[in-house]
Design a protein around this motif. Structure first.
Motif, PDB file in Angstrom:
ATOM      1  N   THR A 134       0.177   0.880   8.332  1.00  0.00           N
ATOM      2  CA  THR A 134       1.003   0.056   7.444  1.00  0.00           C
ATOM      3  C   THR A 134       1.087   0.662   6.053  1.00  0.00           C
ATOM      4  O   THR A 134       2.164   0.712   5.440  1.00  0.00           O
ATOM      5  N   VAL A 135      -0.042   1.117   5.550  1.00  0.00           N
ATOM      6  CA  VAL A 135      -0.062   1.739   4.217  1.00  0.00           C
ATOM      7  C   VAL A 135       0.820   2.981   4.196  1.00  0.00           C
ATOM      8  O   VAL A 135       1.571   3.214   3.240  1.00  0.00           O
ATOM      9  N   PHE A 136       0.766   3.782   5.240  1.00  0.00           N
ATOM     10  CA  PHE A 136       1.572   5.001   5.298  1.00  0.00           C
ATOM     11  C   PHE A 136       3.059   4.663   5.295  1.00  0.00           C
ATOM     12  O   PHE A 136       3.848   5.279   4.553  1.00  0.00           O
ATOM     13  N   ALA A 137       3.472   3.709   6.137  1.00  0.00           N
ATOM     14  CA  ALA A 137       4.887   3.348   6.214  1.00  0.00           C
ATOM     15  C   ALA A 137       5.386   2.792   4.880  1.00  0.00           C
ATOM     16  O   ALA A 137       6.491   3.122   4.425  1.00  0.00           O
ATOM     17  N   ASN A 138       4.589   1.942   4.242  1.00  0.00           N
ATOM     18  CA  ASN A 138       4.992   1.376   2.947  1.00  0.00           C
ATOM     19  C   ASN A 138       5.081   2.454   1.872  1.00  0.00           C
ATOM     20  O   ASN A 138       5.984   2.435   1.025  1.00  0.00           O
ATOM     21  N   GLU A 139       4.154   3.390   1.915  1.00  0.00           N
ATOM     22  CA  GLU A 139       4.178   4.476   0.930  1.00  0.00           C
ATOM     23  C   GLU A 139       5.400   5.367   1.130  1.00  0.00           C
ATOM     24  O   GLU A 139       6.000   5.836   0.154  1.00  0.00           O
ATOM     25  N   PHE A 140       5.778   5.598   2.380  1.00  0.00           N
ATOM     26  CA  PHE A 140       6.969   6.407   2.667  1.00  0.00           C
ATOM     27  C   PHE A 140       8.218   5.732   2.107  1.00  0.00           C
ATOM     28  O   PHE A 140       9.037   6.368   1.429  1.00  0.00           O
ATOM     29  N   THR A 141       8.356   4.437   2.378  1.00  0.00           N
ATOM     30  CA  THR A 141       9.529   3.703   1.889  1.00  0.00           C
ATOM     31  C   THR A 141       9.542   3.637   0.368  1.00  0.00           C
ATOM     32  O   THR A 141      10.595   3.770  -0.264  1.00  0.00           O
ATOM     33  N   SER A 154       9.654   3.265  -6.021  1.00  0.00           N
ATOM     34  CA  SER A 154       8.704   2.243  -6.463  1.00  0.00           C
ATOM     35  C   SER A 154       7.265   2.601  -6.131  1.00  0.00           C
ATOM     36  O   SER A 154       6.394   1.732  -6.126  1.00  0.00           O
ATOM     37  N   ALA A 155       6.988   3.878  -5.835  1.00  0.00           N
ATOM     38  CA  ALA A 155       5.622   4.294  -5.504  1.00  0.00           C
ATOM     39  C   ALA A 155       4.726   4.177  -6.727  1.00  0.00           C
ATOM     40  O   ALA A 155       5.156   4.358  -7.873  1.00  0.00           O
ATOM     41  N   SER A 156       3.458   3.860  -6.483  1.00  0.00           N
ATOM     42  CA  SER A 156       2.502   3.684  -7.584  1.00  0.00           C
ATOM     43  C   SER A 156       2.177   5.003  -8.261  1.00  0.00           C
ATOM     44  O   SER A 156       1.913   5.054  -9.467  1.00  0.00           O
ATOM     45  N   GLU A 157       2.192   6.091  -7.505  1.00  0.00           N
ATOM     46  CA  GLU A 157       1.914   7.417  -8.061  1.00  0.00           C
ATOM     47  C   GLU A 157       3.101   8.336  -7.778  1.00  0.00           C
ATOM     48  O   GLU A 157       3.493   8.508  -6.642  1.00  0.00           O
ATOM     49  N   CYS A 185      11.237  14.285  -6.523  1.00  0.00           N
ATOM     50  CA  CYS A 185      10.768  14.067  -5.159  1.00  0.00           C
ATOM     51  C   CYS A 185      11.312  12.743  -4.653  1.00  0.00           C
ATOM     52  O   CYS A 185      11.723  11.873  -5.433  1.00  0.00           O
ATOM     53  N   GLY A 186      11.300  12.580  -3.335  1.00  0.00           N
ATOM     54  CA  GLY A 186      11.704  11.328  -2.729  1.00  0.00           C
ATOM     55  C   GLY A 186      13.166  10.995  -2.995  1.00  0.00           C
ATOM     56  O   GLY A 186      14.075  11.819  -2.875  1.00  0.00           O
ATOM     57  N   MET A 227      10.080   3.290  10.857  1.00  0.00           N
ATOM     58  CA  MET A 227       8.866   4.088  10.733  1.00  0.00           C
ATOM     59  C   MET A 227       7.641   3.336  11.245  1.00  0.00           C
ATOM     60  O   MET A 227       6.906   3.823  12.113  1.00  0.00           O
ATOM     61  N   GLN A 228       7.394   2.146  10.713  1.00  0.00           N
ATOM     62  CA  GLN A 228       6.179   1.425  11.088  1.00  0.00           C
ATOM     63  C   GLN A 228       6.172   1.054  12.565  1.00  0.00           C
ATOM     64  O   GLN A 228       5.145   1.194  13.250  1.00  0.00           O
ATOM     65  N   ASN A 229       7.307   0.594  13.066  1.00  0.00           N
ATOM     66  CA  ASN A 229       7.363   0.220  14.485  1.00  0.00           C
ATOM     67  C   ASN A 229       7.089   1.415  15.392  1.00  0.00           C
ATOM     68  O   ASN A 229       6.368   1.305  16.390  1.00  0.00           O
ATOM     69  N   ARG A 230       7.629   2.579  15.031  1.00  0.00           N
ATOM     70  CA  ARG A 230       7.409   3.758  15.855  1.00  0.00           C
ATOM     71  C   ARG A 230       5.943   4.200  15.805  1.00  0.00           C
ATOM     72  O   ARG A 230       5.372   4.590  16.836  1.00  0.00           O
ATOM     73  N   LEU A 231       5.332   4.141  14.618  1.00  0.00           N
ATOM     74  CA  LEU A 231       3.927   4.530  14.505  1.00  0.00           C
ATOM     75  C   LEU A 231       3.025   3.605  15.318  1.00  0.00           C
ATOM     76  O   LEU A 231       2.099   4.057  16.002  1.00  0.00           O
TER      77      LEU A 231
END
Length: 766
Positions: free
Chosen positions: A335-342, A348-351, A358-359, A717-721
């Motif tokens: 979940t963290v990975f998918a949210n970070e990707f989006t 809106s990434a924290s870092e 990028c992105g 992304m999240q559903n596939r993972l």
């Protein structure tokens, strides 16, 4: 003060348990050449024989010697030794201590007389010693002997510098009295790292072996070589005494008698004797520790903070090992990975990186800079030659001569140009795909990176998902270009059309004609520089008799001559009405209704354009084709060698204008005029329609990429993972930590414990 040296000893023990020396602890470093009496000085300080002896290099590893003063115990009256690498074994026989030093040296350094940097730690507790911490280094040597390494000098030098260059080290420089002080290697080394001599104390050995009539008074009092900490002279046991196992206590007694009975040295007792050296070193070490302990505490506190931050970067250790705990942890990381990707795409990434785009920002740059520049670089008619256009027109007419510019030729030529927009569009898709892959590689918190198999599997799923979506996206872009080529919409509101192309071409020709006319008019006006009378007629004669190889429009000559007539006066009373002009600007003959140079062919071409392009596109085709050829081609129409006399009715000038028009008509056939006209019109039409398609492609391709690729990947992304990774059969395999990372984390945790223990030790002492 009594706790300071034991405190440093504890710190040394603590730091050396992990095999690292991160803190520059206060210590005394003993430096001297081979056979300078260094080992004898140390044994005199301890009061017993415990160091290996022999020829060549004997000390091949640094020996950290901790001397601890303990109360007298009748049951354990003698010294007790303990090695750090043998914490549970206590030695009371100093012969065994010597053998253990030799064994431990050979274990790491081998038997070839080489040296290593790893120290041996030895603690000797005795009521007969003052608390000290000494580091005995290998003797300085220059020439390899026996089986010593060829670079033994370099090895020794580097090892000595490593210890004495530390600011918290007190340097004990051993120099024999029977060698000139200026040749002392130990003082030379010390001076390089301590040029002011603030932390160097000199020890002069073998004073009893000096030649008769000589002494070390000048040296011991600092008159020869000044040191802030001064010099101390000692008398060592001779080689004969050592081989005879003469007790050190007896040797120390003889040393005291030597200095006390000597007529010179007894006057400087404060600079003589092993007992004096021990007291001086003890006081120096205590003072050194007291001065530097606060800064050491600050340094350790900073190291604790840094190490805690480093340990946190490795992630927390797994709280549970059961399947439920691991499944929960796996789902959380997905979940963290998918949210970070989006978040990286949305911005809106924290870092976020401040070094490069990028992105989502990178995607914006690809769409609006790279892709737009790629489209702008495509020239719609650069690859089309005039011959290509003429050939296409003729091929589209078949066996018949065309009555007008065929629309089929236009479509035949514009479709390949539209196809040239596909490579930049496909490149835009590929760049967007590569950027999404980079986003995936940069995502994943530290906890996920602890599991290399999980991270690799996640990247495989992301890569598969991207490849699944990039195919349809590229196919859609290809279809988009094919759609644009399938139907050429000549009724598009932005398309210039036939009348528009003619008007645009006429505007360009008018603009060029005006520029050339102004230039030629200035040249012709220079001819009217003087007047003279011939047979009673007014004549304009050229100041420059000829104009050679200059292409001049007859209309320009007409305009210029007319201007001259207006400015100079009308010859023989001729009025303006006698020189009427046609609508095109050419002179009419007096009494004639048609302009000079006009023909029935030109009239026929006007009807042709009226029939194809309508009333709004009517132009004098012959005039336009002639002007276009005259402006763009390299043909040159020569001027007559001399301007003829201008008679009262202007007949000669009209004849010359007529001759020029006739020559132009002879050079340009009706067919050539038509080819030039049709080529220019086709180029204008292709450019207009190409710009319409390019604008549409530039708008639709980024939209297609966002819809078919970017948004689809983010949403799925999240559903596939979860679908690919959240399986009980592979959870154990995915959550296996990287052994290297585990070792680094364990080492970091051990260092943190060391720093915390050291901090606690200092707090107790202070």
């Amino acid at each position: 003060m009594d706790k300071l040296i034991p405190t440093v000893n504890k710190l040394q023990d603590v730091f050396n348990t992990v095999g690292q020396d991160q803190i520059d602890l206060p210590q005394i470093v003993v430096v001297g050449s081979q056979s300078s009496g260094k080992s004898s000085v140390l044994e005199n300080l301890v009061g017993c024989d415990f160091l290996p002896r022999g020829s060549g290099i004997v000390t091949r590893r640094p020996l950290v010697l901790q001397l601890v003063n303990v109360p007298y115990d009748e049951n354990n009256a003698g010294p007790r030794a303990q090695f750090l690498h043998l914490p549970n074994q206590v030695f009371t026989d100093m012969t065994e201590v010597r053998r253990e030093i030799e064994r431990e040296t050979d274990r790491l350094a081998g038997s070839n007389k080489g040296i290593v940097k790893t120290p041996i730690h030895l603690r000797i507790s005795s009521p007969d010693v003052l608390s000290l911490t000494l580091v005995d280094l290998p003797g300085i040597t220059k020439i390899p002997v026996g089986d010593q390494p060829a670079d033994i000098e370099t090895q020794t030098r580097n090892l000595v510098y490593e210890y004495i260059s530390k600011p918290n080290s007190i340097i004990v420089a051993i120099s024999p009295a029977n060698v000139d002080i200026v040749n002392s290697e130990s003082l030379k080394f010390a001076r390089e790292v301590d040029p002011k001599g603030t932390r160097t104390i000199g020890v002069i050995t073998k004073i009893d072996l000096m030649d008769r009539g000589t002494n070390s008074l000048e040296i011991l009092t600092g008159r020869v070589y000044p040191l802030r900490l001064g010099f101390v002279g000692v008398v060592n046991r001779s080689q004969e005494d050592t081989q005879a196992n003469k007790p050190i206590a007896e040797s120390l007694k003889e040393e005291a008698e030597f200095f006390g009975g000597h007529p010179i040295y007894r006057t400087i007792q404060q600079h003589c004797g092993t007992a004096t050296l021990a007291k001086v070193l003890n006081q120096l070490l205590l003072q050194h520790i007291r001065d530097h302990l606060p800064s050491i505490k600050t340094k350790i506190n900073a190291l604790i903070s840094q190490t805690e931050h480093e340990l946190a970067s490795y992630g927390q250790m797994s709280a549970g090992s059961d399947l439920v705990s691991k499944s929960s942890r796996l789902l959380k990381m997905i979940t963290v990975f998918a949210n970070e990707f989006t978040s990286s795409i949305d911005g809106s990434a924290s870092e976020m990186s401040t070094a490069e785009l990028c992105g989502g920002a990178r995607l914006y740059y690809i769409f609006n800079d790279i892709f737009a520049a790629g489209l702008d670089s495509v020239n719609p008619t650069a690859s089309l030659t005039n011959n290509d256009i003429r050939t296409a027109i003729r091929n589209s007419s078949g066996p018949r001569a065309s009555l007008f510019v065929p629309e089929i030729a236009f479509q035949l030529l514009v479709k390949p140009q539209i196809k040239s927009l596909e490579p930049p569009a496909q490149r835009c898709v590929q760049l967007a795909y590569e950027e999404l892959m980079k986003v995936g590689l940069s995502c994943g918190n530290n906890e996920m990176r602890r599991y290399p198999r999980l991270h690799a599997k996640v990247m495989q799923v992301v890569s598969d998902l991207l490849r699944e979506r990039v195919g349809p996206t590229a196919a859609y872009v290809e279809s988009m270009i094919a759609i644009e080529r399938a139907y050429i919409n000549t009724n598009h509101p932005d398309f210039i059309g036939g009348p528009g192309a003619i008007s645009d071409l006429q505007r360009k020709l008018d603009r060029k004609r005006k520029d050339i006319t102004r230039s030629r008019a200035r040249e012709v006006s220079k001819l009217a520089t003087r007047q003279r009378s011939v047979d009673g007629d007014t004549v304009v004669v050229s100041a420059e008799e000829t104009i050679v190889d200059t292409a001049i429009d007859p209309a320009e000559v007409d305009d210029a001559v007319d201007d001259v007539r207006t400015s100079r006066g009308k010859p023989n009373g001729v009025t303006n009405d006698e020189y009427p002009r046609a609508a095109s600007g050419t002179l009419r003959r007096p009494g004639s209704g048609s302009p000079l140079g006009s023909s029935s062919a030109a009239s026929g071409q006007g009807k042709f354009f009226n029939s194809f392009f309508g009333a709004n596109g009517r132009r004098d085709v012959l005039q336009m084709a002639s002007d276009e050829l005259r402006t763009n081609s390299n043909s040159v129409i020569p001027m007559p060698n001399r301007l003829s006399h201008i008679s009262g009715d202007g007949t000669s000038l009209d004849d010359e204008a007529a001759a020029l028009s006739a020559q132009l008509s002879a050079d340009l056939t009706v067919s050539e005029q038509r080819d030039e006209m049709e080529t220019a019109l086709i180029r204008s039409l292709i450019t207009s329609y190409f710009q319409i398609v390019r604008k549409s492609v530039q708008d639709l391709v980024p939209k297609a990429i966002m819809h078919l690729l970017v948004n689809e990947v983010c949403e799925n992304m999240q559903n596939r993972l979860v679908e690919e990774l959240y399986k009980e059969t592979i959870i154990e395999e995915l959550l296996q930590e990287d052994p290297t990372l585990v070792a680094e984390r364990d080492q970091c945790a051990a260092m943190l414990d060391v720093y915390k223990k050291a901090f606690a030790i200092i707090n107790e002492a202070m």
